[in-house]
Design an enzyme around this catalytic site. Structure first.
Site, PDB file in Angstrom:
ATOM      1  N   LYS A  41       6.014  -6.967   0.921  1.00  0.00           N
ATOM      2  CA  LYS A  41       7.430  -6.362   0.738  1.00  0.00           C
ATOM      3  C   LYS A  41       8.210  -7.723   0.902  1.00  0.00           C
ATOM      4  O   LYS A  41       8.003  -8.574   1.653  1.00  0.00           O
ATOM      5  CB  LYS A  41       7.540  -5.426   1.701  1.00  0.00           C
ATOM      6  CG  LYS A  41       6.713  -4.060   1.342  1.00  0.00           C
ATOM      7  CD  LYS A  41       7.086  -3.164   2.071  1.00  0.00           C
ATOM      8  CE  LYS A  41       6.204  -1.883   1.805  1.00  0.00           C
ATOM      9  NZ  LYS A  41       6.880  -0.615   2.741  1.00  0.00           N
ATOM     10  N   TYR A  87       8.811   4.805  -5.697  1.00  0.00           N
ATOM     11  CA  TYR A  87       9.011   5.681  -4.435  1.00  0.00           C
ATOM     12  C   TYR A  87       9.747   7.158  -4.724  1.00  0.00           C
ATOM     13  O   TYR A  87      10.125   7.670  -3.744  1.00  0.00           O
ATOM     14  CB  TYR A  87       9.642   4.911  -3.343  1.00  0.00           C
ATOM     15  CG  TYR A  87       9.084   3.815  -2.691  1.00  0.00           C
ATOM     16  CD1 TYR A  87       8.169   4.091  -1.788  1.00  0.00           C
ATOM     17  CD2 TYR A  87       9.397   2.430  -2.977  1.00  0.00           C
ATOM     18  CE1 TYR A  87       7.387   2.928  -1.201  1.00  0.00           C
ATOM     19  CE2 TYR A  87       8.814   1.341  -2.384  1.00  0.00           C
ATOM     20  CZ  TYR A  87       7.722   1.738  -1.275  1.00  0.00           C
ATOM     21  OH  TYR A  87       6.919   0.561  -0.819  1.00  0.00           O
ATOM     22  N   ASN A 114       8.235  -3.223   6.910  1.00  0.00           N
ATOM     23  CA  ASN A 114       7.005  -3.164   7.502  1.00  0.00           C
ATOM     24  C   ASN A 114       6.009  -3.951   6.768  1.00  0.00           C
ATOM     25  O   ASN A 114       4.772  -3.749   6.529  1.00  0.00           O
ATOM     26  CB  ASN A 114       6.401  -1.857   7.604  1.00  0.00           C
ATOM     27  CG  ASN A 114       6.415  -0.855   6.386  1.00  0.00           C
ATOM     28  OD1 ASN A 114       6.885  -1.491   5.152  1.00  0.00           O
ATOM     29  ND2 ASN A 114       6.237   0.234   6.445  1.00  0.00           N
ATOM     30  N   HIS A 129       2.803  -2.810   1.440  1.00  0.00           N
ATOM     31  CA  HIS A 129       2.389  -1.363   0.979  1.00  0.00           C
ATOM     32  C   HIS A 129       1.001  -1.315   0.927  1.00  0.00           C
ATOM     33  O   HIS A 129       0.309  -2.367   0.431  1.00  0.00           O
ATOM     34  CB  HIS A 129       3.162  -1.348  -0.326  1.00  0.00           C
ATOM     35  CG  HIS A 129       2.570   0.131  -1.099  1.00  0.00           C
ATOM     36  ND1 HIS A 129       3.107   1.283  -0.856  1.00  0.00           N
ATOM     37  CD2 HIS A 129       1.831   0.101  -1.946  1.00  0.00           C
ATOM     38  CE1 HIS A 129       2.483   2.155  -1.451  1.00  0.00           C
ATOM     39  NE2 HIS A 129       1.800   1.522  -2.374  1.00  0.00           N
ATOM     40  N   GLU A 156      -0.420   3.356  -9.240  1.00  0.00           N
ATOM     41  CA  GLU A 156       0.502   2.161  -8.787  1.00  0.00           C
ATOM     42  C   GLU A 156      -0.192   0.813  -9.533  1.00  0.00           C
ATOM     43  O   GLU A 156       1.068  -0.127  -9.805  1.00  0.00           O
ATOM     44  CB  GLU A 156       0.391   2.108  -7.232  1.00  0.00           C
ATOM     45  CG  GLU A 156       1.004   3.523  -6.566  1.00  0.00           C
ATOM     46  CD  GLU A 156       1.018   3.242  -5.215  1.00  0.00           C
ATOM     47  OE1 GLU A 156       1.473   4.250  -4.619  1.00  0.00           O
ATOM     48  OE2 GLU A 156       0.213   2.461  -4.482  1.00  0.00           O
TER      49      GLU A 156
HETATM   50  N1  UDP Z   1      10.050   4.502   5.522  1.00  0.00           N
HETATM   51  C1  UDP Z   1      11.243   4.260   6.221  1.00  0.00           C
HETATM   52  N2  UDP Z   1      11.383   4.924   7.217  1.00  0.00           N
HETATM   53  C2  UDP Z   1      10.726   6.035   7.456  1.00  0.00           C
HETATM   54  C3  UDP Z   1       9.259   6.206   6.720  1.00  0.00           C
HETATM   55  C4  UDP Z   1       9.247   5.218   5.774  1.00  0.00           C
HETATM   56  O1  UDP Z   1      11.901   3.336   5.755  1.00  0.00           O
HETATM   57  O2  UDP Z   1      10.963   6.951   8.477  1.00  0.00           O
HETATM   58  C5  UDP Z   1       9.634   3.318   4.423  1.00  0.00           C
HETATM   59  C6  UDP Z   1       8.614   2.186   4.774  1.00  0.00           C
HETATM   60  O3  UDP Z   1       8.857   1.074   4.106  1.00  0.00           O
HETATM   61  C7  UDP Z   1       7.313   2.757   4.252  1.00  0.00           C
HETATM   62  C8  UDP Z   1       7.806   3.455   3.098  1.00  0.00           C
HETATM   63  O4  UDP Z   1       9.300   4.157   3.379  1.00  0.00           O
HETATM   64  O5  UDP Z   1       6.434   1.801   4.243  1.00  0.00           O
HETATM   65  C9  UDP Z   1       6.867   4.554   2.450  1.00  0.00           C
HETATM   66  O6  UDP Z   1       6.472   5.680   3.492  1.00  0.00           O
HETATM   67  P1  UDP Z   1       5.435   6.446   3.755  1.00  0.00           P
HETATM   68  O7  UDP Z   1       5.659   7.461   4.784  1.00  0.00           O
HETATM   69  O8  UDP Z   1       4.515   6.287   2.408  1.00  0.00           O
HETATM   70  O9  UDP Z   1       4.541   4.967   4.734  1.00  0.00           O
HETATM   71  P2  UDP Z   1       3.390   4.019   4.398  1.00  0.00           P
HETATM   72  O10 UDP Z   1       2.539   4.910   3.325  1.00  0.00           O
HETATM   73  O11 UDP Z   1       3.911   2.836   3.500  1.00  0.00           O
HETATM   74  O12 UDP Z   1       2.769   3.730   5.443  1.00  0.00           O
HETATM   75 MG    MG Z   2       2.718   5.697   1.420  1.00  0.00          MG
END
Ligand code: UDP
Ligand code: MG
Length: 139
Positions: A11, A51, A114, A117, A128
């Site tokens: 990212k 997303y 974070n 992905h 994806e």
């Molecule tokens: N995200 C965020 N706030 C939150 C949860 C998620 O900004 O409270 C963002 C973060 O970058 C995350 C992405 O949205 O990686 C997708 O969320 P998901 O719950 O799918 O997490 P992941 O699968 O990436 O661990």
């Molecule tokens: Mg996710």
């Protein structure tokens, strides 16, 4: 049916912070083979579509702004049990909860920014990967 492929993006925060090489090295060291890789920047439309599952969540617009804020590295990775093993390698969404030795523990700034992905299912890995790569770009 379990497949042996997953999809990842390094990212914008990871690229900005100079962690691209170290993260790719951790991925290769963990036994993943790079089937496809691209250095690119998401348009707003692409980020919204990628997303879309989070469209109703409060962080959606912030997430789209962040994911379009700079270049990313997109990649298709291959390994036995790829989806689950890659989720283990990246660690929890929130780096404060991520285990030692994971990519997010080492490089993520916050739950939003974070670093990386990882697909959450074989079905999404396929969707994806196809979102970013044509068959001719997969080796
Ligand atoms: N995200 C965020 N706030 C939150 C949860 C998620 O900004 O409270 C963002 C973060 O970058 C995350 C992405 O949205 O990686 C997708 O969320 P998901 O719950 O799918 O997490 P992941 O699968 O990436 O661990
Ligand atoms: Mg996710």
């Amino acid at each position: 049916m379990a497949t042996n492929r997953t999809f990842t993006m390094l990212k914008p925060d990871a690229i900005e912070n100079g962690h691209m090489g170290k993260i790719i090295d951790m991925i290769i060291e963990a036994g993943f083979h790079i089937k496809a890789m691209k250095y690119t920047q998401l348009t707003e439309g692409q980020a919204k579509e990628f997303y879309a599952v989070h469209a109703e969540r409060p962080f959606y617009s912030e997430l789209v702004a962040y994911m379009t804020s700079g270049p990313i590295v997109a990649a298709i990775l291959e390994k036995e049990n790829a989806v689950a093993d890659f989720r283990s390698l990246i660690g929890s969404t929130d780096p404060a909860e991520a285990a030692e030795g994971t990519i997010r523990k080492a490089f993520a700034e916050s739950k939003g920014r974070n670093a990386v992905h990882g697909s959450d299912s074989d079905e999404n890995a396929q969707l994806e990967g196809a979102f970013h790569f044509s068959e001719a770009e997969i080796f």
